[in-house]
Design a protein around this motif. Structure first.
Motif, PDB file in Angstrom:
ATOM      1  N   GLN A 157      -5.358  -5.683   9.682  1.00 60.08           N
ATOM      2  CA  GLN A 157      -4.070  -5.011   9.533  1.00 60.08           C
ATOM      3  C   GLN A 157      -3.319  -5.625   8.379  1.00 60.08           C
ATOM      4  N   ALA A 158      -2.970  -4.800   7.400  1.00 62.43           N
ATOM      5  CA  ALA A 158      -2.167  -5.232   6.245  1.00 62.43           C
ATOM      6  C   ALA A 158      -0.764  -4.684   6.431  1.00 62.43           C
ATOM      7  N   THR A 159       0.192  -5.581   6.669  1.00 63.31           N
ATOM      8  CA  THR A 159       1.565  -5.185   6.964  1.00 63.31           C
ATOM      9  C   THR A 159       2.489  -5.594   5.820  1.00 63.31           C
ATOM     10  N   MET A 160       3.212  -4.618   5.270  1.00 60.28           N
ATOM     11  CA  MET A 160       4.127  -4.863   4.159  1.00 60.28           C
ATOM     12  C   MET A 160       5.518  -5.202   4.665  1.00 60.28           C
ATOM     13  N   PHE A 161       6.109  -6.260   4.087  1.00 59.72           N
ATOM     14  CA  PHE A 161       7.479  -6.630   4.413  1.00 59.72           C
ATOM     15  C   PHE A 161       8.457  -5.869   3.524  1.00 59.72           C
ATOM     16  N   GLU A 162       9.696  -5.790   3.977  1.00 65.63           N
ATOM     17  CA  GLU A 162      10.740  -5.213   3.129  1.00 65.63           C
ATOM     18  C   GLU A 162      10.935  -6.094   1.891  1.00 65.63           C
TER      19      GLU A 162
END
Length: 454
Positions: A157-162
């Motif tokens: 899972q690749a999760t982008m931060f704000e």
């Protein structure tokens, strides 16, 4: 697809939204003669769960103009993953019905694209203090052993931060690989992503562990029942940081009594001694204590049995029991005594492994495991599993724009401690029952030689 997970972070609601799910397959078809990957007896007895590692990365710098778009970052990660799967082809396969092999027909690994409604630094400030928070980034894909036929062996899972930055959660079912293999996969993937293909092709991994140590039909009938302590307790986890100054001081003290001690040995010995002291505070006297100590066997086997190249993909490690029984009811052992105990136990097993046949190694494995299981079931012994990923290239996994700021494991629901390299020393993640953790945080050695990250 869109799946939203919500967690309360000290009054702030964190939402992770999964935006897309893909099956990533090898860039080249797996040859027919590799369609069946035989598991080894080491793989058969591996723990029944997946092992997630989480890599936190800073925002992509402006000079990486081709990665300024989120879609391009995902594209680069997915394309490079597809290429590296041609080498680690069992990851894209599925467990056979009889559980002794992987059917490698390029079924693929799961890749999830996600975003979270907080900034990277904001999250890290909280996660250093509450290490359980990182689990919200682990792929919500169950890949336990009992569910594996027709399920993926690996999920990402690749999760982008704000405002930039991402966390890459990589989870591989333990049946297919130990800590060495898991780190190697991500390291090779990163090299492909940053276009160092020459380096990748030069580094080969052996995939014939199951031929050298073939699976056994009746292996579970030989192993005693038992599991680590803590499932019935409320477990608290803390991260203790040992910087290089503290580690050097510990080694200097220990080396007055022996010619050499390693970073891992002295930190392991100190934590174990502190845990013994915590038990004495609770019980009023010292009790027998045991470590379940993991040893990487690569490079330790007989060349006649396993060959000169022992860079195996899979599970090639041994858990050994190391028992300490105090001769004094209310005194601490000297730190060098604990280091010597660990060193002697490890050397004894490795000397046996060095000249052992496959059958003899199997016997050593079963005997060690059964001694550990006896410790699980003995209420008069305090047993702590421990493992180390120190010297593994976790902090070097640069996918093309930066090395990770932090690499984290997830907490476990039983008593155990892990060691990993930090930027300036060793990070120890200790999982312990709540009451004992309160005492451990105040322990004289823990207070003197470690600190809690801010």
């Amino acid at each position: 697809m869109s799946q939203i997970t919500t967690q309360n972070l000290n009054g702030t609601c964190i939402q992770i939204e999964i935006l897309n799910e893909k099956l990533i397959k090898p860039s080249l078809p797996t040859p027919n003669h590799l369609n069946s990957y035989k598991l080894s007896f080491f793989d058969q007895i591996a723990p029944n769960f997946a092992v997630p590692l989480l890599y936190f990365y800073p925002p992509v710098p402006p000079e990486n103009s081709h990665l300024q778009c989120v879609e391009e970052v995902h594209k680069q990660l997915q394309n490079s993953l597809s290429e590296v799967l041609t080498k680690f082809y069992p990851l894209a396969g599925r467990l056979s019905e009889d559980g002794t092999s992987i059917e490698c027909h390029d079924q693929g690994v799961i890749y999830l694209e996600a975003k979270v409604n907080c900034q990277l630094n904001e999250f890290l400030d909280k996660a250093y203090k509450d290490s359980d928070l990182v689990k919200i980034f682990v792929p919500p894909i169950r890949i336990r052993l009992a569910e594996l036929p027709n399920r993926p062996m690996m999920a990402i899972q690749a999760t982008m931060f704000e405002h930039g930055g991402l966390v890459l959660a990589v989870q591989v079912v333990h049946t297919l690989g130990d800590g060495f293999s898991g780190c190697a996969i991500t390291d090779e993937w990163a090299k492909v992503s940053r276009m160092e293909k020459g380096n990748v092709r030069n580094l080969q991994f052996r995939s014939d562990l199951g031929e050298v140590f073939p699976p056994r039909d009746n292996i579970f009938e030989m192993i005693k029942k038992g599991r680590p302590r803590g499932y019935e307790m409320k477990i608290a986890t803390r991260i203790f940081m040992f910087d290089e100054i503290a580690i050097s001081k510990l080694k200097e003290n220990v080396n007055k009594f022996m010619s050499y001690s390693s970073r891992v040995e002295v930190v392991t010995a100190l934590i174990w001694r502190s845990l013994m002291r915590v038990v004495r505070l609770r019980q009023g006297h010292n009790r027998p204590s045991m470590l379940q100590f993991a040893i990487n066997l690569r490079g330790r086997g007989s060349p006649k049995v396993v060959g000169e190249d022992q860079n195996f993909f899979g599970n090639f490690y041994l858990d050994i029991p190391i028992k300490y029984v105090s001769s004094h009811s209310n005194q601490d052992p000297e730190l060098h005594e604990i280091v010597t105990l660990i060193r002697n136990a490890k050397n004894k097993v490795l000397s046996e492994i060095a000249n052992a046949s496959s059958e003899e190694i199997f016997s050593i494995l079963i005997e060690s495991l059964n001694q550990i299981r006896e410790g699980y079931n003995d209420d008069e012994i305090d047993l702590y599993p421990t493992s180390s990923l120190c010297k593994f290239p976790l902090n070097e996994s640069d996918f093309g724009w930066a090395k990770p700021i932090w690499v984290s494991r997830v907490n476990v629901p039983f008593q155990m401690f892990f060691l990993m390299d930090s930027k300036n020393g060793i990070e120890a993640r200790v999982c312990l029952n709540e009451d004992d953790m309160i005492k451990l945080e105040k322990d004289v050695d823990i207070v003197e030689f470690s600190y809690v990250p801010k």
